[in-house]
Enzyme design. Structure first.
Site, PDB file in Angstrom:
ATOM      1  N   THR A   1       0.800  -1.106   0.021  1.00 16.42           N
ATOM      2  CA  THR A   1      -0.140   0.110  -0.054  1.00 16.42           C
ATOM      3  C   THR A   1       0.956   1.283  -0.060  1.00 16.42           C
ATOM      4  OG1 THR A   1      -0.178   0.139   2.351  1.00 16.42           O
ATOM      5  CG2 THR A   1      -1.911  -1.036   1.368  1.00 16.42           C
TER       6      THR A   1
ATOM      7  N   GLU B   1      -5.340  -3.944  -1.770  1.00 17.17           N
ATOM      8  CA  GLU B   1      -5.761  -5.267  -1.285  1.00 17.17           C
ATOM      9  C   GLU B   1      -6.881  -6.161  -1.977  1.00 17.17           C
ATOM     10  OE1 GLU B   1      -5.119  -2.389   2.007  1.00 17.17           O
ATOM     11  OE2 GLU B   1      -5.881  -2.187   0.316  1.00 17.17           O
TER      12      GLU B   1
ATOM     13  N   TRP C   1     -20.871  15.639  10.011  1.00 19.12           N
ATOM     14  CA  TRP C   1     -19.820  15.029   9.151  1.00 19.12           C
ATOM     15  C   TRP C   1     -19.798  16.076   7.862  1.00 19.12           C
ATOM     16  CZ3 TRP C   1     -16.121  12.370  10.725  1.00 19.12           C
ATOM     17  CH2 TRP C   1     -16.386  11.005  11.897  1.00 19.12           C
TER      18      TRP C   1
ATOM     19  N   LYS D   1     -15.152  16.334  10.866  1.00 22.67           N
ATOM     20  CA  LYS D   1     -16.062  16.284  11.726  1.00 22.67           C
ATOM     21  C   LYS D   1     -16.285  17.580  12.544  1.00 22.67           C
ATOM     22  CE  LYS D   1     -18.894  13.423  14.898  1.00 22.67           C
ATOM     23  NZ  LYS D   1     -18.937  12.148  15.684  1.00 22.67           N
TER      24      LYS D   1
END
Length: 548
Positions: free
Chosen positions: A181, A328, A442, A437
């Site tokens: 990654t 992944e 949000w 947030k």
């Protein structure tokens, strides 16, 4: 049924018989190309496989590459896994310290590198990469002077092998390739791809009608071959017998444009920034470029803006597509297309649909879970965490305790937040770590970015969360203008037409560039760190910012 194993060598078996006369083309320089057939390619892959066997590379050993997109690097894609070894493509844009970590964590036994990477690898040796027992350098002519030892020229190694080498049979669950990654948080995580996973992923990509990876395609692979195996496009092109074009060493945006014009490229894939840079190159050029052959442009990393999508379609008739994937998942999770029953909704509705992450590709299952772990309905508004599973989704990381945080009950937690509509289109709201947030509510940085990049005076934009004494977090926008007359107030009023007042960023910083990760994504982590060290002034100083 016969218990035939799904191995990468099986793809090569098909291609060298059915598409032996099709080409792999590599850019060598302005207007200069190396070209050979898939038949030639197969012979060299067999020689490489045999030579590596003679070289002492054993099944399960990791062979690392640090290289650009070119035909020799592509030969390792099938030569290394063909003998049961594991191809570890190392991100050449990482810092040497990070590369050393990857090599040592993977325990690479051999490194195959491009000639221009020799100074970097010499640094890695000084840092300590004790498992590497040999270095193989790709290029032409004699080996340059180097402290690497033992070191061999790639073509000399190939000469040890035989065109008649026969690939062994083994279990399809054997590891074929390894990628890490991009390490936006913490150390990179290693993922081993099985032969079965890569064959199935290539077949699924070949099925997609908008990608249309067919024998008639001339496909330009811009996405780095070290990043998720070039999004698995080289394997898919080989499977289908498409002409594969590789941009070679140190390509520029102008080189991509030139290759499309020279070779009649019909499709390409790369980061969103590639589509933007190519557009800007064409706009600034005093030459009239004929890019009408380019029918498909797959832009990834984040959703392409409406401005870039419409420019390519209106200027050259190029259909811009996007997907959603992760290391992944080998790597594709979803791919976007407009379902026929939704195609007559009108321009605005169809464009809104195309901005979504797409539908899961065949064999991929996806669900969205709420804060209490409950599965949420596919209604387009219920927002939660995306979890996925498939025959090509990793079940664990390589020697990494973080497996237990992300692979739970046979599902993989992507770290992305969003919803799924009633037609199965994934709506990505944000990475969980990038959600803002503010005052307990949000805010999606992706929604704000998409809106900003639709503004005609905006070239690029990213939005990050920054600390706030009262609201804890507030959005900050970093904008690369395409028109110097742009103002903060203009952007603020523009966003007010689509978002609640408390969503609007507190500040708009006009920058000359937005920092990007090693794979071309906006580097929000870096922006947040710089802001934390010195506030907006430090961000301005770092990225050559001018205030309108």
């Amino acid at each position: 049924m016969m218990d035939e194993q799904l191995l990468l060598s099986g793809l090569l078996w098909r291609t060298e018989r059915l598409f032996h006369d099709k080409k792999i083309i590599t850019r060598l320089g302005p207007g200069e190309y190396h070209s050979y057939t898939y038949a030639d390619y197969a012979k060299r892959v067999r020689k490489l496989a045999g030579a590596l066997t003679e070289f002492g590379v054993r099944p399960g050993e990791r062979v690392g590459t640090i290289a650009w997109n070119h035909y020799r690097h592509f030969e390792t894609y099938f030569g290394v896994p063909g003998i049961g070894a594991v191809l570890h493509t190392i991100n050449m844009r990482l810092f040497p310290e990070q590369q050393a970590y990857l090599i040592n964590h993977a325990e690479d036994s051999v490194l195959i590198i491009d000639e221009d990477q020799i100074p970097v690898v010499e640094q890695l040796v000084d840092m300590g990469i004790p498992t590497v027992r040999a270095f193989i350098v790709m290029g032409d002519g004699p080996l340059p002077e180097t402290s690497l030892d033992p070191v061999y020229r790639y073509e000399d190694v190939l000469a040890r092998g035989s065109e008649d080498f026969e690939f062994p049979e083994f279990d399809e669950h054997t590891a074929s390739a390894m990628c890490y990654t991009s390490a936006t948080t913490g150390d990179p995580k290693g993922v081993l791809y099985s032969h079965r996973a890569m064959v199935l992923q290539a077949m699924c990509l070949a099925m997609h009608d908008k990608l249309n990876m067919s024998e008639s395609q001339v496909w330009l692979e811009v996405a780095p071959m070290f990043h998720c195996n070039g999004w698995n496009i080289p394997h898919t092109a080989l499977l289908q017998g498409a002409t594969l074009v590789l941009p070679g060493i140190h390509p520029s945006d102008g080189d991509y444009v030139e290759m499309v014009a020279d070779l009649g490229v019909t499709g390409m894939n790369g980061a969103v920034t590639i589509g933007t840079m190519m557009r800007d190159f064409v706009r600034a050029s005093d030459r009239q470029w004929d890019l009408s052959s380019l029918k498909t442009m797959w832009l990834g990393g984040q959703a392409p803006s409406r401005a870039i999508t419409e420019w390519w379609e209106q200027t050259y008739g190029t259909h811009v597509v996007q997907g959603y994937g992760m290391t992944e998942c080998t790597p594709q999770i979803c791919f976007n297309f407009t379902k026929s029953t939704l195609a007559d909704q009108g321009e605005e509705a169809v464009y809104a649909l195309r901005q979504k992450g797409g539908q899961p590709i065949p064999l991929m299952k996806i669900k969205v879970l709420g804060e209490e772990g409950q599965e949420l309905p596919w209604d387009g508004t219920s927002v939660g965490d995306f979890w996925v599973r498939s025959p090509f989704t990793a079940s664990e990381y390589y020697h990494d305790e973080r497996t237990k945080e992300n692979m739970v009950g046979g599902w993989f937690r992507t770290g992305d937040v969003g919803a799924i509509d009633e037609h199965g289109y994934v709506i990505i709201k944000d990475r969980s770590k990038d959600l803002i947030k503010s005052g307990g509510e949000w805010i999606s940085s992706i929604d704000l970015e998409n809106a900003l990049m639709a503004h005609p005076k905006v070239r690029e934009a990213t939005v990050v969360s920054v600390p706030h004494e009262k609201w804890l977090e507030r959005p900050l926008a970093c904008v690369v203008p395409s028109d110097d007359s742009i103002t903060e107030e203009e952007l603020r009023e523009y966003l007010m037409g689509s978002f609640a007042k408390w969503w609007i960023p507190d500040a708009f910083l006009f920058v000359s560039q937005v920092p990007k990760t090693s794979v071309g994504k906006y580097n929000k982590k870096e922006i947040r760190a710089i802001y934390g060290a010195g506030g907006a002034d430090e961000v301005r100083a770092r990225f050559g910012l001018t205030v309108a």
